[in-house]
Every structure is written in structure tokens, then in C-alpha cells.
Write an enzyme that holds these catalytic residues in place. Structure first.
Site, mmCIF file in Angstrom:
data_model
loop_
_atom_site.group_PDB
_atom_site.id
_atom_site.type_symbol
_atom_site.label_atom_id
_atom_site.label_comp_id
_atom_site.label_asym_id
_atom_site.label_seq_id
_atom_site.Cartn_x
_atom_site.Cartn_y
_atom_site.Cartn_z
ATOM 1 N N HIS A 266 33.872 45.442 45.588
ATOM 2 C CA HIS A 266 35.120 46.133 45.241
ATOM 3 C C HIS A 266 34.747 47.458 44.564
ATOM 4 C CE1 HIS A 266 38.788 46.814 42.779
ATOM 5 N NE2 HIS A 266 39.430 46.020 43.627
ATOM 6 N N ASP B 56 30.733 39.702 39.344
ATOM 7 C CA ASP B 56 32.152 40.063 39.363
ATOM 8 C C ASP B 56 32.906 38.839 39.886
ATOM 9 O OD1 ASP B 56 34.676 40.772 40.188
ATOM 10 O OD2 ASP B 56 34.062 42.548 41.313
ATOM 11 N N GLN C 63 37.586 37.298 42.059
ATOM 12 C CA GLN C 63 38.189 36.479 43.124
ATOM 13 C C GLN C 63 37.666 35.047 43.107
ATOM 14 O OE1 GLN C 63 40.671 37.352 44.898
ATOM 15 N NE2 GLN C 63 40.688 39.533 44.425
ATOM 16 N N LYS D 132 44.646 37.363 38.127
ATOM 17 C CA LYS D 132 44.327 36.693 39.395
ATOM 18 C C LYS D 132 44.171 35.185 39.176
ATOM 19 C CE LYS D 132 42.013 40.841 41.009
ATOM 20 N NZ LYS D 132 42.854 41.491 42.007
ATOM 21 N N CYS E 221 40.560 48.287 48.148
ATOM 22 C CA CYS E 221 39.578 48.836 47.194
ATOM 23 C C CYS E 221 38.163 48.457 47.597
ATOM 24 C CB CYS E 221 39.860 48.382 45.763
ATOM 25 S SG CYS E 221 41.426 48.966 45.140
HETATM 26 N N1 PMP Z 1 36.554 42.867 41.757
HETATM 27 C C1 PMP Z 1 37.162 42.218 42.747
HETATM 28 C C2 PMP Z 1 36.331 41.407 43.698
HETATM 29 C C3 PMP Z 1 38.543 42.287 42.871
HETATM 30 O O1 PMP Z 1 39.151 41.633 43.856
HETATM 31 C C4 PMP Z 1 39.282 43.056 41.935
HETATM 32 C C5 PMP Z 1 40.790 43.186 42.049
HETATM 33 N N2 PMP Z 1 41.268 43.370 43.348
HETATM 34 C C6 PMP Z 1 38.599 43.695 40.921
HETATM 35 C C7 PMP Z 1 37.242 43.586 40.864
HETATM 36 C C8 PMP Z 1 39.318 44.528 39.896
HETATM 37 O O2 PMP Z 1 40.148 43.728 39.126
HETATM 38 P P1 PMP Z 1 41.188 44.384 38.121
HETATM 39 O O3 PMP Z 1 41.953 45.396 38.908
HETATM 40 O O4 PMP Z 1 42.036 43.238 37.679
HETATM 41 O O5 PMP Z 1 40.401 44.985 37.017
#
Ligand code: PMP
Length: 416
Positions: A133, A210, A213, A236, A374
Site C-alpha cells: 500500500h 503492515d 488488512q 478496519k 492506494c
Molecule cells: N496498509 C494497508 C495494507 C491498507 O490496506 C491500508 C488502508 N487501505 C493502509 C495501510 C492504511 O491504513 P490507514 O489509511 O487506516 O492508515
């Protein structure tokens, strides 16, 4: 526990009953019952989480840690109890290792700016993978600009699986940090994080995972994984937005300089200089999202009552079911077909833009996401500008997926 063992749990998973815990799922959207399949973007909130947040404001709202009055004491207790809930949920050794942040993005930026700036110099390397991401790419690019470090990327293959031989090869003399997704939000791939951590540790390299998910979809045990940092977002995981967690091993957090300065993160302040508070407060400058932390605690309690293993098994079964349905749709190509996958169905349909697909589905009350998620490098790898993505949560049912497939069939007939 592996998927075969999960299978024992999944027969009687009460998804239909659990739906009743989520008020928003009772809504109709554009004249249809809501089929919410955008859970990788954010999950809906159960009544227990909504109640816990509003009870905080109704009954014990006060600033924490510094107050001597009763309300402040109660708010502090509730906030710190939430930290203990998080510790237990991911099996950290101690609450000192649980830093509350805004979300995954902030957690990764914290590590980049604190650990990274203190430990990386020109020519040092940070290793990530091709499925990350943006929030696990850009903070490292910023760090590289600031320190002269270099970003290395272990590529993925056509199934969306990280090429492990390349990952291993890129772990070199100059690697100072590895940062990998536990689960890819764009593809659903579950990375072999344990293996990656072992490979990195064999070379003395710390690893950030990270987990944005992962935490709502698979049991996470940071001690069993052995990771050095683990980042995730509350929203999430059925919790409010604006609250998340950075887990860090005590030894690393102790050695790291503070990131942001302000109230609560100090022990003493004078114009000659300041000293830092104990962990985790050293990394929590300013008034935190107290209600959010309490909501996160309630969400974790909810998840624990349902059982994370049960959720993992159930969502895996739904993923198989959804994959079968979608692969029958003419012209549909799945993006992300790794062997080890979580509940994410990313796809493109010949002749139809993902955004148009999303709009057609929305007109039927089926909420999915269309875009680059993203993860622009993933889109670039697969040669597509965007994908449509349906992502699962514990309250989804086969009926949601039937409706997705039905609406897709209609879209294909209409436009192709
Ligand atoms: N890493 C991953 C794998 C994600 O899916 C996301 C959110 N789509 C993020 C990081 C960022 O999370 P946040 O926007 O809640 O900070």
C-alpha cells in the site's frame, strides 16, 4: 491453526445473526438492501462499539493521565483498559509495547521518522515488496530522501505472490529494515510474514509488518511472528476511524527517539532541555483519541466473542464461493490469485472500466470499491489503471456475493 482446522468451525458461523449487531446493515441503499463489500476500505461498526464511544462522552468524558478528579481517573482507566485489550489481542508481552496512533499510516511514519532517521544513513537499504500500500512505500521514500538510504523492492509474480527468492536475494549487507504487508489490500495475498521475518532476523535485520488488512481476518500473535513492529488501523477492525496501533518490541522502542514533541510524552521540561516519559507515552504526544481507543477496545472484545479463528474460516469459505461465482462471468479477470489469500476479490472486466462497474453495482445497493486501492505499483504490474474490488467481513453472506454476481452479469449484458 491452518485453514483445514478452521473448517471445523465454519459450518455454523452465525453471520446472519451478527448482521443484526450492525445498525447500518439494516439500511436500504438506492431502494435495495445494502450489500456492503468495501470492508478493506473500512468496516461497519457494531452497536457495542457505537455505544462504548457514546457512553464515554455521556458518562466519563475528561482528559486522561493528568487529571486528579474522578472523571479523569475513569477516562484514564477506560483508555488504559483498551490498551490492555489490544495487548491481549495481538499477544504483545506488555502494554508498554502498544502505542496508540491515528492508524496504520501514522504508525509506519512514526517508525520511519524515529527508528529510520536514527538508524539509517547513505547507502543503507530498506526492503519492501511489490504489493505494498502507498502508506508502506511513501514514508520510506521520504526517509530515503532525508537520509540517502535506498529503497529495494522484492517483486511479485502474475498471481500476486512475492517472489521469495528475490526477497531473499535482496536481503543484503546494507539492509537495515524490512517492511512488508501481512495481507495485500489490492490483491488479498497473505504474505509468508513468518518466513520473511526469519530470513531478515537471520541477517540481524528488524521487520515491520503492515497488518492493516490482517487483524480483522486472521489471528495475529506478534510474539509467535517475532516481528519488531506491527501496525494496524482500528477502522478496519470494526472500530472507529482515527485510532490505530503501533506495536513495537520494547528494546527497539526504548532506543528510539520521540517522533512528535508535546504534552504527555515528557517527564521534565525546562528551557535547557527535556526528558522523555516512559513507554508507550514517549510516542503519544498530545491529547489522544480517547473515545476511539475505548471504541477499539470494544471492537476487540466483539471480535474475541465471535472468535478470530471462526471469522478466518468463514471468510475463507466466502472467498472460495465468491471466486467461483466471479470466474463464471464472461470477460472477467481476477487480479490476485495467490494460493494463500484473504477475503479480497479484485477483478477487471473486458471493455468495462472499474468505475463504471462500481456505479452499476451501486445502483443495485452493492457497495464495492473501484480504483488503484492506494497500490499504484500493483496496478502498473498488472497493466490496469484500476480494479473493482469486493472485500469481505464477518457479516457478509453468500447472498451478498450472489447479488454482486447478479449485478455483474447485468452490467456485462448491458455494456458488452
Ligand atoms: N496498509 C494497508 C495494507 C491498507 O490496506 C491500508 C488502508 N487501505 C493502509 C495501510 C492504511 O491504513 P490507514 O489509511 O487506516 O492508515
Amino acid at each position: 491453526m491452518n485453514i483445514a482446522t478452521y473448517a471445523a468451525h465454519r459450518q455454523d458461523f452465525p453471520a446472519a445473526r451478527l448482521r443484526a449487531d450492525f445498525p447500518i446493515l439494516q439500511r436500504s441503499v438506492r431502494g435495495h438492501p445494502l450489500a456492503y463489500l468495501d470492508n478493506a476500505a473500512t468496516t461497519q461498526k457494531p452497536q457495542a462499539v457505537i455505544d462504548s464511544e457514546s457512553a464515554y462522552y455521556r458518562e466519563i468524558n475528561a482528559n486522561i493521565h493528568r487529571g486528579v478528579h474522578w472523571l479523569s481517573e475513569q477516562a484514564t482507566l477506560a483508555h488504559e483498559n483498551a490498551r490492555e485489550r489490544v495487548r491481549e489481542f495481538i499477544n504483545a508481552r506488555e502494554t508498554a509495547e502498544i502505542v496508540f496512533v491515528r492508524g496504520t499510516t501514522e504508525a509506519i511514519n512514526l517508525v520511519a521518522q524515529s527508528y529510520g532517521r536514527a538508524n539509517l544513513g547513505p547507502g543503507d537499504e530498506i526492503l519492501i515488496t511489490g504489493l505494498e500500500h502507498h502508506s508502506n512505500i511513501v514514508p520510506w521514500q521520504l526517509l530515503c530522501q532525508q537520509t540517502g538510504a535506498v529503497l529495494k523492492v522484492a517483486e511479485i509474480d502474475d498471481t500476486g505472490t512475492v517472489r521469495m527468492e528475490q526477497f531473499e536475494r535482496l536481503l543484503g549487507e546494507r539492509t537495515r529494515l524490512v517492511a512488508v504487508a501481512h495481507v495485500s489490500n489490492a490483491l488479498g495475498t497473505i504474505n509468508p510474514v513468518r518466513e520473511m521475518i526469519d530470513l531478515a532476523h537471520a541477517r540481524g535485520v528488524p521487520v515491520l509488518v503492515d497488518g492493516a488488512q490482517a487483524v480483522a481476518h486472521t489471528p495475529v500473535d506478534v510474539q509467535a511472528l517475532g516481528c519488531d513492529f506491527y501496525a494496524f488501523s482500528g477502522h478496519k477492525l470494526y472500530a472507529p476511524t482515527g485510532i490505530g496501533v503501533l506495536y513495537g518490541r520494547r528494546a527497539l522502542l526504548e532506543a528510539m527517539p520521540p517522533w512528535q514533541g508535546g504534552g504527555d510524552m515528557i517527564r521534565t521540561v525546562s528551557f535547557q532541555g527535556s526528558t522523555w516519559n516512559d513507554l508507550p507515552h514517549k510516542f503519544e504526544a498530545g491529547t489522544p483519541h480517547i473515545a476511539g481507543a475505548i471504541g477499539l477496545g470494544a471492537a476487540i472484545t466483539y471480535m474475541q466473542q465471535v472468535g478470530v479463528h471462526n471469522v478466518a474460516a468463514y471468510e475463507h469459505e466466502l472467498l472460495d464461493y465468491g471466486t467461483q461465482l466471479l470466474t463464471q462471468i464472461p470477460g472477467l479477470r481476477m487480479i490476485g490469485t495467490a494460493q494463500n489469500k484473504a477475503g479480497i476479490l479484485s477483478f477487471v472486466v473486458d471493455g468495462l472500466h472499474a468505475h463504471d462497474l462500481g456505479t452499476v453495482l451501486d445502483s443495485q445497493g452493492v457497495a464495492i470499491r473501484a480504483g488503484h486501492h492506494c497500490a499504484m505499483p500493483v496496478m502498473e504490474y498488472f497493466g490496469v489503471p484500476a480494479t473493482a474490488r469486493a472485500s469481505l467481513a464477518l457479516y457478509n453472506t453468500r447472498e451478498d456475493l450472489d447479488r454482486l454476481a447478479q449485478a455483474l452479469h447485468q452490467a456485462v449484458e448491458m455494456f458488452c
